[in-house]
Design a protein around this motif. Structure first.
Motif, PDB file in Angstrom:
ATOM      1  N   ASP A 224      36.937  45.584  40.928  1.00  0.00           N
ATOM      2  CA  ASP A 224      36.903  46.480  39.763  1.00  0.00           C
ATOM      3  C   ASP A 224      37.248  45.703  38.502  1.00  0.00           C
ATOM      4  O   ASP A 224      38.216  44.921  38.479  1.00  0.00           O
ATOM      5  N   SER A 225      36.444  45.923  37.462  1.00  0.00           N
ATOM      6  CA  SER A 225      36.686  45.294  36.162  1.00  0.00           C
ATOM      7  C   SER A 225      35.843  46.016  35.124  1.00  0.00           C
ATOM      8  O   SER A 225      35.040  46.899  35.452  1.00  0.00           O
ATOM      9  N   ASP A 226      36.009  45.622  33.864  1.00  0.00           N
ATOM     10  CA  ASP A 226      35.182  46.168  32.798  1.00  0.00           C
ATOM     11  C   ASP A 226      34.121  45.160  32.350  1.00  0.00           C
ATOM     12  O   ASP A 226      33.569  45.264  31.255  1.00  0.00           O
ATOM     13  N   LEU A 227      33.818  44.194  33.212  1.00  0.00           N
ATOM     14  CA  LEU A 227      32.916  43.104  32.862  1.00  0.00           C
ATOM     15  C   LEU A 227      31.528  43.311  33.469  1.00  0.00           C
ATOM     16  O   LEU A 227      31.402  43.796  34.589  1.00  0.00           O
ATOM     17  N   LEU A 228      30.498  42.893  32.725  1.00  0.00           N
ATOM     18  CA  LEU A 228      29.153  42.876  33.285  1.00  0.00           C
ATOM     19  C   LEU A 228      29.067  41.809  34.368  1.00  0.00           C
ATOM     20  O   LEU A 228      28.523  42.038  35.455  1.00  0.00           O
ATOM     21  N   GLN A 232      33.421  35.934  34.654  1.00  0.00           N
ATOM     22  CA  GLN A 232      33.855  35.455  33.348  1.00  0.00           C
ATOM     23  C   GLN A 232      35.369  35.405  33.197  1.00  0.00           C
ATOM     24  O   GLN A 232      35.887  34.582  32.448  1.00  0.00           O
ATOM     25  N   ASP A 233      36.100  36.284  33.865  1.00  0.00           N
ATOM     26  CA  ASP A 233      37.548  36.351  33.647  1.00  0.00           C
ATOM     27  C   ASP A 233      38.221  36.928  34.891  1.00  0.00           C
ATOM     28  O   ASP A 233      38.287  38.147  35.063  1.00  0.00           O
ATOM     29  N   TYR A 234      38.730  36.054  35.737  1.00  0.00           N
ATOM     30  CA  TYR A 234      39.342  36.491  36.993  1.00  0.00           C
ATOM     31  C   TYR A 234      40.644  37.251  36.757  1.00  0.00           C
ATOM     32  O   TYR A 234      41.083  38.014  37.622  1.00  0.00           O
ATOM     33  N   ASP A 235      41.275  37.058  35.599  1.00  0.00           N
ATOM     34  CA  ASP A 235      42.515  37.766  35.312  1.00  0.00           C
ATOM     35  C   ASP A 235      42.290  39.258  35.071  1.00  0.00           C
ATOM     36  O   ASP A 235      43.251  40.037  35.078  1.00  0.00           O
ATOM     37  N   ARG A 236      41.050  39.652  34.840  1.00  0.00           N
ATOM     38  CA  ARG A 236      40.753  41.058  34.567  1.00  0.00           C
ATOM     39  C   ARG A 236      40.192  41.783  35.793  1.00  0.00           C
ATOM     40  O   ARG A 236      39.644  42.877  35.684  1.00  0.00           O
ATOM     41  N   LEU A 237      40.366  41.190  36.957  1.00  0.00           N
ATOM     42  CA  LEU A 237      39.809  41.762  38.183  1.00  0.00           C
ATOM     43  C   LEU A 237      40.901  42.374  39.045  1.00  0.00           C
ATOM     44  O   LEU A 237      42.032  41.898  39.077  1.00  0.00           O
TER      45      LEU A 237
END
Length: 311
Positions: A224-228, A232-237
């Motif tokens: 789950d993330s807000d990324l397409l 790009q950013d493992y810290d946001r997962l």
């Protein structure tokens, strides 16, 4: 003996080797692109059903006939950056000599480099995925601006993906990566004609799935993330271990079987209706970070597979 082909600083391979050592397996690690010829010597004879001979490294004497399984991870490329003609010749001979002697060993591979090479191509991935039953987004590969615009009109919103990862330097001179990105209609201009581009209908997703398949074992993680593009950013997962949706495991096994692979790292988008949509499968993808984050025993599964398949 189990042979592990990878570079020196491969922490992921270290995890598997650690489990093999717990089983008292005889393990030899070799990086043909880096170790040969300076730190290794090979003599292989032909005249039987399979090559026979000896590969000697600084720490091991590897009798080719005694290799029972091979773990092919991330060996160093044979050709150095910006090679001279002599280096290019030597690197090519090493690749088709050492590399192909090892590829000719009649033992199980996880996975064989020829199978990995075939499975790295996105057009073949998409066609194979659709054939074995995956849902696949509408996709266009083209250098025609008119066809790209017509595709966007019909399937928009659309995204762009590189067909293959390519070394790229950003405006600051640092190494950069081209991520999956949404394409606006105004982005579709005449520069499209300069090369092949992959455009794809954007999946209206609620989450992503990373499905790691090792032999018959299937490890399914919801991301789950807000990324397409979550890479790009493992810290946001955030990660949740789940059971594979109905039919997904069978489709993954059918896909890997079509390529002769024993391992695959599948990326899928999960729609609002709970349908997994195939995006790609990395035939030699990373998984170490996922084991660290979730506790899934992927390294142990790979070690077990190598031990089970070794005759």
């Amino acid at each position: 003996m189990i042979l592990v082909l990878t570079c020196l600083n491969d922490a992921t391979a270290d995890m598997v080797i650690g489990h093999l050592n717990k089983h008292d397996a005889v393990v030899a690690r070799f990086d043909p692109g880096a170790d040969f010829p300076a730190d290794a010597e090979l003599s292989a004879w032909f005249g039987r059903a399979s090559p026979y001979g000896v590969l000697t490294t600084r720490s091991r004497r590897i009798v080719l006939e005694q290799v029972r399984a091979v773990y092919y991870r991330r060996p160093t490329p044979y050709l150095p950056d910006g090679p001279s003609q002599v280096e290019r010749f030597a690197g090519t001979q090493a690749r088709f000599g050492v590399g192909e002697v090892l590829a000719a060993l009649p033992c199980p591979y996880v996975s064989h480099p020829w199978a990995i090479t075939a499975a790295e191509h996105k057009p073949l991935q998409l066609a194979t995925a659709r054939r074995v039953g995956f849902e696949v987004p509408a996709t266009l590969i083209t250098n025609s601006v008119d066809d790209a615009r017509a595709f966007a009109d019909r399937h928009g919103p659309i995204v762009y993906k590189p067909l293959r990862a390519t070394p790229y330097t950003g405006p600051d001179g640092e190494p950069a990566t081209i991520w999956t990105a949404e394409v606006e209609p105004d982005d579709l201009d005449d520069t499209i004609s300069r090369t092949a581009h992959l455009f794809q209908a954007r999946v209206d997703k609620t989450a992503d799935l990373r499905v790691t398949v090792v032999g018959e074992r299937v490890f399914c993680v919801r991301i789950d993330s807000d990324l397409l593009d979550w890479r790009q950013d493992y810290d946001r997962l955030s990660y949740t271990v789940i059971e594979p949706p109905t039919g997904l495991a069978d489709a993954c096994h059918a896909y890997l079987g079509a390529f002769g692979l024993r391992f695959g790292a599948f990326d899928l988008a999960l729609t609002r209706d709970g349908v997994p949509v195939f995006l790609e499968c990395n035939p030699n993808g990373q998984w170490g970070w996922l084991e660290d984050a979730t506790g899934l025993p992927i390294a142990a599964a790979i070690a077990d597979l190598l031990l089970e398949e070794a005759p």
